[in-house]
Write a protein that holds these residues in place. Structure first.
Motif, PDB file in Angstrom:
ATOM      1  N   MET A  73       0.838  -1.202   0.000  1.00 24.61           N
ATOM      2  CA  MET A  73       0.000   0.000   0.000  1.00 24.61           C
ATOM      3  C   MET A  73       0.864   1.239   0.000  1.00 24.61           C
ATOM      4  N   GLN A 100       3.546 -15.953   7.745  1.00 24.72           N
ATOM      5  CA  GLN A 100       2.936 -15.037   6.784  1.00 24.72           C
ATOM      6  C   GLN A 100       3.159 -13.599   7.252  1.00 24.72           C
ATOM      7  N   LYS A 101       3.586 -12.754   6.318  1.00 29.56           N
ATOM      8  CA  LYS A 101       3.884 -11.366   6.665  1.00 29.56           C
ATOM      9  C   LYS A 101       3.126 -10.436   5.731  1.00 29.56           C
ATOM     10  N   TRP A 102       2.493  -9.425   6.316  1.00 28.63           N
ATOM     11  CA  TRP A 102       1.868  -8.429   5.472  1.00 28.63           C
ATOM     12  C   TRP A 102       1.823  -7.094   6.193  1.00 28.63           C
ATOM     13  N   VAL A 103       1.492  -6.068   5.451  1.00 27.87           N
ATOM     14  CA  VAL A 103       1.600  -4.688   5.917  1.00 27.87           C
ATOM     15  C   VAL A 103       0.215  -4.083   6.076  1.00 27.87           C
ATOM     16  N   ILE A 104      -0.035  -3.486   7.217  1.00 27.11           N
ATOM     17  CA  ILE A 104      -1.290  -2.751   7.402  1.00 27.11           C
ATOM     18  C   ILE A 104      -0.945  -1.332   7.835  1.00 27.11           C
ATOM     19  N   PRO A 105      -1.360  -0.340   7.086  1.00 27.51           N
ATOM     20  CA  PRO A 105      -1.053   1.040   7.473  1.00 27.51           C
ATOM     21  C   PRO A 105      -1.925   1.509   8.635  1.00 27.51           C
ATOM     22  N   GLU A 149       3.752  -4.301  10.433  1.00 28.07           N
ATOM     23  CA  GLU A 149       3.860  -5.560   9.710  1.00 28.07           C
ATOM     24  C   GLU A 149       3.273  -6.631  10.608  1.00 28.07           C
ATOM     25  N   ALA A 166      -3.869 -12.691   5.856  1.00 32.91           N
ATOM     26  CA  ALA A 166      -4.057 -11.539   4.965  1.00 32.91           C
ATOM     27  C   ALA A 166      -5.281 -11.744   4.074  1.00 32.91           C
ATOM     28  N   GLY A 207      -8.226  -5.411   8.518  1.00 36.67           N
ATOM     29  CA  GLY A 207      -7.308  -4.564   7.758  1.00 36.67           C
ATOM     30  C   GLY A 207      -8.009  -3.327   7.227  1.00 36.67           C
TER      31      GLY A 207
END
Lengths: 460, 187
Positions: A1, A203-208, A341, A370, A379
């Motif tokens: 994002m 599992q890795k992901w980005v949330i602002p 993250e 995710a 998210g």
């Protein structure tokens, strides 16, 4: 994002916040939160120092690095660390930074290694984080004492399989830090004498969004699950002929607030209405009936705790959260005030049948990941809160966190700690109150002094 | 199921040339599939999935070259997706509901499909297909996500006007940390 990364952070105080100003951000008595705690850059910098550099932080599960030389890289706050299994079985955690010029020592997510060699000038470290080799040392660094120039090392302790580390030599040991929360962690970690094991893969992901939005929700927020946020996730898991309007959310259950320490959990008791939609029938059956549930009931001391606790959510302060019963475990790694993250993995009872283990893998992926039909919508909510908080007016009035205010008890016959209704924000108030304590205490001696004698007695 | 190595077995050697009409038919199938997704015609897209569909996206990790065979998580490991028809039907129910906040309001996606290579599958009428994608997603006011990767498909010829059904899709995403707040759409 890219929407927050490309924008500018709302301007905050550039100087350090005074203790009194920090304390004024959280009004525990009236259940009020100043939104600046989610947005201010200076507050964030103080969090890295006073919370993330002093708390026990969850870095994974022992079974993720079973053999000597196995390692994984992870983070403590924004600090990269290497988590490595030693020949003697110990686990060591050290800063993933060469002391010579600050280069990242190891750039892989994990693997097996005999040593780590910095790719800049070749300084080499063993898996315990000792500097063992400096190229051309005679000519280049004749006076260097290698034992003084290893990467910073963290304290490491485990609780029933979960690995925690802490930079602060004065912090209490992990078991003291966890306190009454251990009782509730055991709902996931101690159902069988075989313990738990991790399914491979993180599992890795980005949330602002700010890390506290995630930590608080998992500590304290059954309300969102029973009202609006996860309607479509529940719908996805219902039998085709059942509509969302046919399902009434459970109302029986409790919430736990750690009397001191910021941890929180909540769950339904013997009210499995949503269970099928969250875990599917196979895991629901495994958790509530049959030999595994009976064994858990015996180990945990009651059928209620072993077989009737459902939809449990939990946060260990500051940023470790998990869902006992579905067994997703994650850290919310802070990445500035406006981003996290998520690092998530799933654990299973080590002695569960293979088909049950695989069902935990697939159900936790389906629901909380995710792409999970539940977590997708978390998210969405946290991101939009964070976006709105760019506004001056949006940050000018407190948030309401008064659910369940005053409706607590500390003498529950079955459950330790501060207990309230399953729909409460008591655990959130506990989390933010502890946040203030950590943000305003210069050291662990001061922090320990904030434990009241009664609470110490209660937890002893 | 998820292949633990990439490229997948049929595509280690250069594929032999195939019938131009078949190439065109498969590409047209993909373009139409992409249009159904981009136009949010999810029930019609769902009808392209076989009853025995496996829809998988392994996790990709960063490894030193010596351990690059561990780059993707394996078939029994954690993943981003590992779905059968039952789970896909649940996802369809979610994405078409009006309370699915991650997709209501809906994302604007554009699936761009290219590099289509086809080899015969194990059974008559089945084809193993490697293709690459770029998926652009824009949603709400200014969220932008861009995903690139390879899809390894097993297509099965059908005798209806779909032409093919998707019996297996393994999505190899070119990100280790997913740079998005969720994966609420389909690849």
């Amino acid at each position: 994002m890219t929407n927050l990364q490309s924008g500018s952070t709302p301007a905050g105080k550039s100087s350090r916040w005074a203790d009194a100003d920090i304390a004024a951000l959280v009004d525990e008595k009236n259940g009020r939160l100043d939104p600046q705690i989610f947005t201010d850059q200076a507050i964030y910098e103080q969090e890295l120092e006073r919370i993330f550099a002093r708390s026990w932080l969850m870095l994974g599960h022992e079974t993720q690095i079973p053999n000597a030389g196995d390692f994984m890289t992870n983070y403590m706050g924004e600090d990269p660390v290497i988590v490595a299994r030693q020949k003697n079985g110990d686990i060591r955690v050290f800063l993933n930074q060469c002391r010579h010029r600050g280069m990242r020592i190891c750039r892989a997510d994990g693997g097996n290694a005999k040593s780590f060699t910095c790719s800049y000038h070749g300084w080499a470290y063993d898996t315990a984080g000792n500097l063992v080799s400096v190229p051309m040392q005679q000519e280049a660094f004749p006076k260097l004492k290698k034992e003084e120039w290893g990467p910073l090392k963290a304290r490491v302790e485990t609780y029933k399989g979960l690995i925690f580390a802490n930079w602060d030599a004065d912090a209490p040991d992990l078991e003291t830090y966890l306190g009454e929360a251990k009782f509730y962690m055991d709902h996931m970690l101690d159902r069988t004498e075989a313990g738990t094991e991790a399914i491979p893969g993180v599992q890795k992901w980005v949330i602002p969004c700010n890390w506290k939005l995630a930590a608080e929700q998992f500590a304290s927020d059954m309300y969102h699950a029973a009202t609006t946020a996860h309607l479509s996730g529940i719908l996805a898991g219902l039998p085709e002929e059942v509509d969302i309007t046919d399902v009434a959310p459970p109302t029986t259950g409790i919430q736990f607030r750690a009397p001191w320490g910021g941890h929180g959990t909540g769950f339904y008791i013997n009210d499995p209405a949503l269970l099928l939609a969250i875990t599917g029938p196979k895991i629901a059956g495994y958790n509530t009936q049959g030999p595994a549930a009976e064994k858990a009931s015996e180990r945990l001391g009651s059928i209620e705790r072993g077989a009737q606790v459902t939809a449990e959510h939990m946060t260990i302060f500051p940023n470790c959260s998990f869902l006992p019963g579905l067994n997703t475990v994650r850290a919310w790694h802070p990445r500035g005030p406006n981003e996290i993250e998520v690092w998530a993995f799933t654990i299973v009872d080590a002695d569960a049948p293979d088909d049950i283990k695989d069902e935990f893998r697939r159900q936790s992926m389906r629901s909380f990941s995710a792409a999970g039909v539940f977590e997708q919508d978390d998210g969405e909510n946290w991101v939009e809160i964070q976006q709105v908080l760019r506004g001056h007016m949006a940050r000018s009035r407190p948030f309401n966190a008064e659910m369940g205010l005053g409706e607590t008890r500390e003498d529950h016959p079955d459950y330790p700690g501060t207990i309230s209704n399953v729909y409460s924000e008591e655990a959130a108030r506990g989390l933010y109150t502890h946040w203030v304590r950590m943000m305003t205490s210069p050291d662990w001696a001061t922090l320990n002094a904030t434990r009241t004698p009664q609470l110490d007695a209660a937890s002893a | 199921m998820i292949e633990t190595t990439s490229p997948s077995t049929p595509f280690i050697a250069k594929p032999a040339p195939i019938d131009v009409a078949l190439q065109q038919e498969v590409e047209l199938f993909y373009y139409w599939e992409a249009k159904l997704l981009n136009d949010r015609r999810f029930p019609e897209w769902f009808a392209l999935l076989a009853d025995d569909i496996r829809y998988c996206m392994p996790i990709r990790t960063t490894r030193v070259l010596r351990e690059s065979h561990h780059e993707y998580t394996g078939p029994n490991d954690y993943a981003h997706f590992d779905e059968d028809a039952v789970y896909m039907r649940q996802r369809l129910r979610k994405i078409t509901s009006d309370v699915s906040w991650s997709e209501n309001p809906a994302s604007r996606t554009r699936h761009i499909i290219s590099n289509v290579m086809i080899v015969d599958g194990e059974h008559p009428g089945e084809y193993q297909v490697s293709n690459v994608f770029v998926v652009y997603r824009n949603r709400l006011e200014r969220q932008v996500d861009i995903f690139a990767g390879e899809r390894q498909d097993l297509l099965r010829r059908t005798d209806d006007d779909r032409g093919f059904e998707i019996a297996r899709r393994t999505i190899l995403l070119d990100q280790s940390t997913v740079l998005s707040n969720n994966l609420s759409f389909f690849f």
